[in-house]
Design an enzyme around this catalytic site. Structure first.
Site, PDB file in Angstrom:
ATOM      1  N   ASP A 269     -16.280 -30.158  25.176  1.00 48.22           N
ATOM      2  CA  ASP A 269     -16.236 -28.811  25.756  1.00 48.22           C
ATOM      3  C   ASP A 269     -17.666 -28.289  25.951  1.00 48.22           C
ATOM      4  O   ASP A 269     -18.534 -28.477  25.096  1.00 48.22           O
ATOM      5  CB  ASP A 269     -15.438 -27.865  24.843  1.00 48.22           C
ATOM      6  CG  ASP A 269     -15.021 -26.601  25.562  1.00 48.22           C
ATOM      7  OD1 ASP A 269     -13.822 -26.444  25.832  1.00 48.22           O
ATOM      8  OD2 ASP A 269     -15.916 -25.766  25.867  1.00 48.22           O
ATOM      9  N   ILE A 270     -17.891 -27.641  27.060  1.00 54.14           N
ATOM     10  CA  ILE A 270     -19.238 -27.154  27.388  1.00 54.14           C
ATOM     11  C   ILE A 270     -19.644 -25.955  26.518  1.00 54.14           C
ATOM     12  O   ILE A 270     -20.836 -25.694  26.339  1.00 54.14           O
ATOM     13  CB  ILE A 270     -19.293 -26.800  28.892  1.00 54.14           C
ATOM     14  CG1 ILE A 270     -20.722 -26.869  29.409  1.00 54.14           C
ATOM     15  CG2 ILE A 270     -18.646 -25.455  29.190  1.00 54.14           C
ATOM     16  CD1 ILE A 270     -20.812 -26.865  30.934  1.00 54.14           C
TER      17      ILE A 270
ATOM     18  N   ASN B  65      -3.559 -24.174  25.718  1.00 48.85           N
ATOM     19  CA  ASN B  65      -3.295 -22.836  26.254  1.00 48.85           C
ATOM     20  C   ASN B  65      -2.615 -22.968  27.614  1.00 48.85           C
ATOM     21  O   ASN B  65      -3.041 -23.758  28.457  1.00 48.85           O
ATOM     22  CB  ASN B  65      -4.617 -22.072  26.407  1.00 48.85           C
ATOM     23  CG  ASN B  65      -5.286 -21.807  25.076  1.00 48.85           C
ATOM     24  OD1 ASN B  65      -4.626 -21.464  24.102  1.00 48.85           O
ATOM     25  ND2 ASN B  65      -6.592 -21.973  25.016  1.00 48.85           N
TER      26      ASN B  65
ATOM     27  N   GLU C 200      -7.687 -20.560  30.999  1.00 48.25           N
ATOM     28  CA  GLU C 200      -8.729 -20.258  31.995  1.00 48.25           C
ATOM     29  C   GLU C 200      -8.782 -21.302  33.100  1.00 48.25           C
ATOM     30  O   GLU C 200      -9.069 -20.968  34.252  1.00 48.25           O
ATOM     31  CB  GLU C 200     -10.085 -20.149  31.298  1.00 48.25           C
ATOM     32  CG  GLU C 200     -10.173 -18.923  30.390  1.00 48.25           C
ATOM     33  CD  GLU C 200     -11.441 -18.887  29.556  1.00 48.25           C
ATOM     34  OE1 GLU C 200     -12.320 -19.750  29.758  1.00 48.25           O
ATOM     35  OE2 GLU C 200     -11.533 -18.005  28.699  1.00 48.25           O
TER      36      GLU C 200
ATOM     37  N   HIS D  98      -5.024 -29.175  29.679  1.00 45.92           N
ATOM     38  CA  HIS D  98      -6.031 -29.722  28.771  1.00 45.92           C
ATOM     39  C   HIS D  98      -5.602 -29.428  27.349  1.00 45.92           C
ATOM     40  O   HIS D  98      -5.088 -28.351  27.053  1.00 45.92           O
ATOM     41  CB  HIS D  98      -7.429 -29.157  29.046  1.00 45.92           C
ATOM     42  CG  HIS D  98      -7.484 -27.673  29.193  1.00 45.92           C
ATOM     43  ND1 HIS D  98      -7.028 -27.011  30.321  1.00 45.92           N
ATOM     44  CD2 HIS D  98      -7.926 -26.702  28.353  1.00 45.92           C
ATOM     45  CE1 HIS D  98      -7.220 -25.712  30.174  1.00 45.92           C
ATOM     46  NE2 HIS D  98      -7.742 -25.502  28.974  1.00 45.92           N
TER      47      HIS D  98
ATOM     48  N   HIS E  99      -7.146 -29.044  23.660  1.00 45.87           N
ATOM     49  CA  HIS E  99      -8.364 -28.904  22.861  1.00 45.87           C
ATOM     50  C   HIS E  99      -8.160 -29.646  21.543  1.00 45.87           C
ATOM     51  O   HIS E  99      -7.129 -29.462  20.879  1.00 45.87           O
ATOM     52  CB  HIS E  99      -8.624 -27.440  22.504  1.00 45.87           C
ATOM     53  CG  HIS E  99      -8.828 -26.514  23.669  1.00 45.87           C
ATOM     54  ND1 HIS E  99     -10.069 -26.030  24.024  1.00 45.87           N
ATOM     55  CD2 HIS E  99      -7.955 -25.949  24.545  1.00 45.87           C
ATOM     56  CE1 HIS E  99      -9.959 -25.205  25.064  1.00 45.87           C
ATOM     57  NE2 HIS E  99      -8.673 -25.144  25.398  1.00 45.87           N
TER      58      HIS E  99
HETATM   59  P1  AMP Z   1      -8.779 -22.634  28.292  1.00 42.22           P
HETATM   60  O1  AMP Z   1      -9.149 -21.224  27.977  1.00 42.22           O
HETATM   61  O2  AMP Z   1      -7.794 -23.216  27.308  1.00 42.22           O
HETATM   62  O3  AMP Z   1      -8.341 -22.810  29.728  1.00 42.22           O
HETATM   63  O4  AMP Z   1     -10.070 -23.495  28.052  1.00 42.22           O
HETATM   64  C1  AMP Z   1     -10.939 -23.900  29.052  1.00 42.22           C
HETATM   65  C2  AMP Z   1     -12.077 -24.605  28.355  1.00 42.22           C
HETATM   66  O5  AMP Z   1     -12.822 -25.342  29.320  1.00 42.22           O
HETATM   67  C3  AMP Z   1     -13.070 -23.686  27.657  1.00 42.22           C
HETATM   68  O6  AMP Z   1     -13.138 -24.023  26.271  1.00 42.22           O
HETATM   69  C4  AMP Z   1     -14.391 -23.954  28.386  1.00 42.22           C
HETATM   70  O7  AMP Z   1     -15.507 -23.887  27.537  1.00 42.22           O
HETATM   71  C5  AMP Z   1     -14.160 -25.336  28.937  1.00 42.22           C
HETATM   72  N1  AMP Z   1     -14.949 -25.693  30.112  1.00 42.22           N
HETATM   73  C6  AMP Z   1     -15.077 -24.982  31.265  1.00 42.22           C
HETATM   74  N2  AMP Z   1     -15.865 -25.644  32.122  1.00 42.22           N
HETATM   75  C7  AMP Z   1     -16.212 -26.805  31.530  1.00 42.22           C
HETATM   76  C8  AMP Z   1     -17.022 -27.920  31.910  1.00 42.22           C
HETATM   77  N3  AMP Z   1     -17.620 -27.984  33.105  1.00 42.22           N
HETATM   78  N4  AMP Z   1     -17.160 -28.948  31.033  1.00 42.22           N
HETATM   79  C9  AMP Z   1     -16.550 -28.891  29.834  1.00 42.22           C
HETATM   80  N5  AMP Z   1     -15.784 -27.880  29.404  1.00 42.22           N
HETATM   81  C10 AMP Z   1     -15.623 -26.842  30.245  1.00 42.22           C
END
Ligand code: AMP
Length: 125
Positions: free
Chosen positions: A35-36, A97, A105, A110, A112
């Protein structure tokens, strides 16, 4: 209403190689990457390569091969990270989520994988 997949989401772009990622593991049907914005010392995301929005979308429409691959990839990442309680690891939490209530988001399924510290209670009140 059926799921509408937005192929401009950021994970679709990662899967097409349009933006980079910090890969942990890749298989025929799945990709795992860091995760970024990590929320814990270990924070890996595992995504299917197919166009699925949520966990229930994936479970309903993915092939058996995709579902098996995705499940086993999550297991393999847990094993690779050494966090399986069954193997003496400290444990972990999986979160997928989904939708508005889940505060999703990125509209591509995905999971986690979080670990590296005691994560606290499951939900904030
Ligand atoms: P969610 O709120 O469950 O949709 O989580 C989306 C996740 O994607 C968040 O934890 C972000 O930090 C992660 N994220 C967004 N863009 C990237 C990226 N380019 N590389 C890795 N993780 C990302």
């Amino acid at each position: 209403m059926p799921f509408a997949y937005d192929d401009q989401n950021i994970f679709a772009k990662i899967l097409r190689g349009e933006i980079p990622n910090d890969t942990v593991m890749e298989t025929e049907h799945s990709l795992a990457f860091n995760d970024i914005q990590p929320q814990a010392p270990v924070h890996v995301l595992v995504i299917p390569r197919g166009p699925y929005v949520t966990w229930d979308h994936f479970a309903a429409e993915a092939t058996d091969a995709e579902i098996t691959d995705y499940t086993r990839t999550i297991q393999a990442v847990i094993a690779k990270l050494g966090i399986s309680p069954g193997e003496g690891g400290q444990g972990y939490r999986l979160i997928a989520n989904s939708g508005e209530a889940g505060i999703q988001e990125v509209p591509h399924l995905h999971t986690h994988i979080l670990s590296g510290r005691v994560l606290g209670r499951m939900l904030q009140r």
